[in-house]
Each structure stands twice: as structure tokens, then as C-alpha cells.
Design a protein around this motif. Structure first.
Motif, mmCIF file in Angstrom:
data_model
loop_
_atom_site.group_PDB
_atom_site.id
_atom_site.type_symbol
_atom_site.label_atom_id
_atom_site.label_comp_id
_atom_site.label_asym_id
_atom_site.label_seq_id
_atom_site.Cartn_x
_atom_site.Cartn_y
_atom_site.Cartn_z
ATOM 1 N N LEU A 68 -2.242 -25.762 -7.019
ATOM 2 C CA LEU A 68 -1.266 -25.287 -7.996
ATOM 3 C C LEU A 68 -1.828 -25.336 -9.413
ATOM 4 O O LEU A 68 -1.540 -24.456 -10.232
ATOM 5 N N ASN A 71 -5.189 -22.615 -9.334
ATOM 6 C CA ASN A 71 -4.980 -21.210 -9.012
ATOM 7 C C ASN A 71 -3.647 -20.637 -9.466
ATOM 8 O O ASN A 71 -3.523 -19.406 -9.608
ATOM 9 N N GLN A 72 -2.630 -21.467 -9.665
ATOM 10 C CA GLN A 72 -1.300 -20.924 -9.922
ATOM 11 C C GLN A 72 -0.707 -21.347 -11.270
ATOM 12 O O GLN A 72 0.449 -21.043 -11.557
ATOM 13 N N MET A 226 8.046 -21.439 -10.010
ATOM 14 C CA MET A 226 7.031 -21.850 -9.037
ATOM 15 C C MET A 226 7.686 -22.557 -7.848
ATOM 16 O O MET A 226 7.295 -22.340 -6.692
#
Length: 271
Positions: A68, A71-72, A226
Motif C-alpha cells: 500500500l 504502490n498505492q 483506499m
């Protein structure tokens, strides 16, 4: 009451076990720390031993947390949520304090009661109204979150003001105070520690509402978006990683607001 027999005397195991189950016993800070450590170790042991499909493993959560972040964009989204939360918290604290301060006059009391009654309304029915009143998604999030915290804080603060004894009001009058001066002394100054404590409590409520608000308004991101994305794809590792991140920040924020309250109202340490 459970007490030590001496400054460094060991406590008998039987007395210690009885004290654990007895309300209002004296327990040293060191004993509390040890007790928490034991409970955390037992909880982790049970967690690692379970093989339930609904409960991800600590290793899986750590890996999801790393993914997380890398990459996010967990950290930028967390900062966005913190910014929204703090702006809304300050606005709600000031607005609810002003409403309750004015409610000490009969003219404004019905409006304060009306604001307190609005706590029963859900965001789903208010989104359209706030959309018309705001310019963009960011303002919409702040508006909804401010509203959600204001109505609850107004309710709690009105109860505190109502509990002010008549003797305190009479005492102010004997000191030749009148009207708004009495409200200033009893509400703003006399209840300052309570106001700060309610701000601290509503900060936690705000994080409960924030994920819902960010789910309704996805345009500017946030950990709520998210979290909903992870839920949609049944990624329990990611869900737990985000929830633990929110929990850790919430505990840090709660400690900081408690420190601010103690610094602003140092007389609390002597009570």
C-alpha cells in the motif's frame, strides 16, 4: 484496597490475582505496563495460532502495508485524510462552542437545540444539499465532516452548560457581572478544559465519519477511498493494514490533544 506491604516487598501471587478481578484497587504503573504486555503477547499468540479465513495473518498484513505504501500511495492519502480531519475538527470546535455560548441567551437557545437534534440525520440524505452549497469535492468533504462533528459536540457541550449550578451564576452576579460577561466566565473560561476534552473526543468520532465521507466523495482521495477499494476486492490484508494505520495515528492524535489540554489547563494536574 490492594496495597503493597512495603516499598520493595513482593506481592503474594494470591493477592495479585485477587486484585486483578477487584474493582477500584491500587495498581502501580509498572504493574499496569506488565499486565498490558502480557495481554498483548497472549493476543498475538492466539492470533498466530488461528487459521480463520476471516482473519489475516500478521505477516500478510505487514506485506499488504508495504504494498500500500509503495504502490498505492497510502502515505499521501493518509496525509490528505489528516488534513481534512484537522480542518473539520477546528471548524467544528469553534462553531459548536459559538453556538453553545450564544445559547445562554433565550434568542439563540432554540437554534442550539435544533443543531443538537440534527445528530439523528445521516449523510446519505445530506450529500445533495452540501453539494449545492460547496464548490468542489474537497469542500464537500470538509462540510459534511464539520457538520457531523458539530452536532455531536453541540449536544455534549449543551449538557455541560446546563449542569452549571445556579450558585455559580449567582456568584458571578455578586461580583457585578452581567449578561455576556457571565457567559464568558462560566462557559468559555470555566468550561475550557471540557471544551478541549470534547474536541479530543470528537476527533475520534471524526475519524469514524471520515472514511464514510471519503467514500461518498472520492474525487480527492483519502484512506477512506483506499479502504473501500480494498473491501470491494475482499483484500482483508489491505483492510487490516489500513485500519491499523488509522488506529495508530488516532492514538497518537489522542495523546497529542490530551497534552494540549494539559498544557492549556495546567490546573488539571492538581485535581
Amino acid at each position: 484496597m490492594f496495597q503493597r506491604t512495603g516499598a520493595y516487598a513482593p506481592v503474594p501471587l494470591g493477592d495479585l490475582m485477587r486484585a486483578l478481578w477487584t474493582p477500584y484497587v491500587w495498581f502501580s504503573r509498572r504493574s499496569i505496563v506488565v499486565l498490558i504486555g502480557v495481554q498483548v503477547a497472549v493476543t498475538l499468540g492466539i492470533w498466530l495460532s488461528l487459521r480463520a479465513t476471516w482473519l489475516p495473518s500478521p505477516v500478510g498484513i505487514i506485506e499488504a502495508w508495504r504494498q500500500l505504501i509503495v504502490n498505492q500511495g497510502l502515505l499521501p492519502n493518509l496525509l490528505e485524510s489528516i488534513r481534512t480531519s484537522l480542518i473539520s475538527l477546528v471548524a467544528a470546535g469553534l462553531l459548536s462552542t459559538l453556538i453553545v455560548f450564544l445559547s445562554t441567551a433565550p434568542l439563540f437557545w432554540p437554534f442550539a437545540k435544533f443543531m443538537a437534534a440534527l445528530r439523528f440525520l445521516g449523510f446519505a440524505g445530506l450529500t445533495y444539499i452540501f453539494t449545492l452549497l460547496t464548490k468542489n469535492g474537497d469542500d464537500l468533504k470538509v462540510g459534511l465532516l464539520t457538520f457531523g462533528m458539530t452536532v455531536f459536540m453541540t449536544t455534549s457541550l449543551m449538557a455541560e452548560v446546563k449542569a452549571i449550578p445556579q450558585s455559580s451564576i449567582d456568584h458571578c452576579r455578586t461580583l457585578d457581572m452581567h449578561g455576556w460577561r457571565i457567559s464568558y466566565e462560566l462557559v468559555l473560561r470555566g468550561k475550557l478544559d471540557t471544551i478541549l476534552d470534547l474536541v479530543r473526543q470528537n476527533a475520534a468520532v471524526g475519524w469514524t465519519l471520515l472514511t464514510m465521507v471519503e467514500g461518498l466523495v472520492r474525487s480527492s482521495g483519502g484512506v477512506g477511498v483506499m479502504l473501500l477499494n480494498q473491501n470491494r476486492y475482499f483484500n482483508l490484508d489491505g483492510v487490516f493494514a489500513i485500519q491499523i494505520t488509522i488506529l495508530l495515528y488516532g492514538l497518537l492524535q489522542d495523546w497529542f490533544l490530551g497534552w494540549v489540554r494539559q498544557a492549556v489547563c495546567p490546573y488539571l494536574a492538581t485535581e
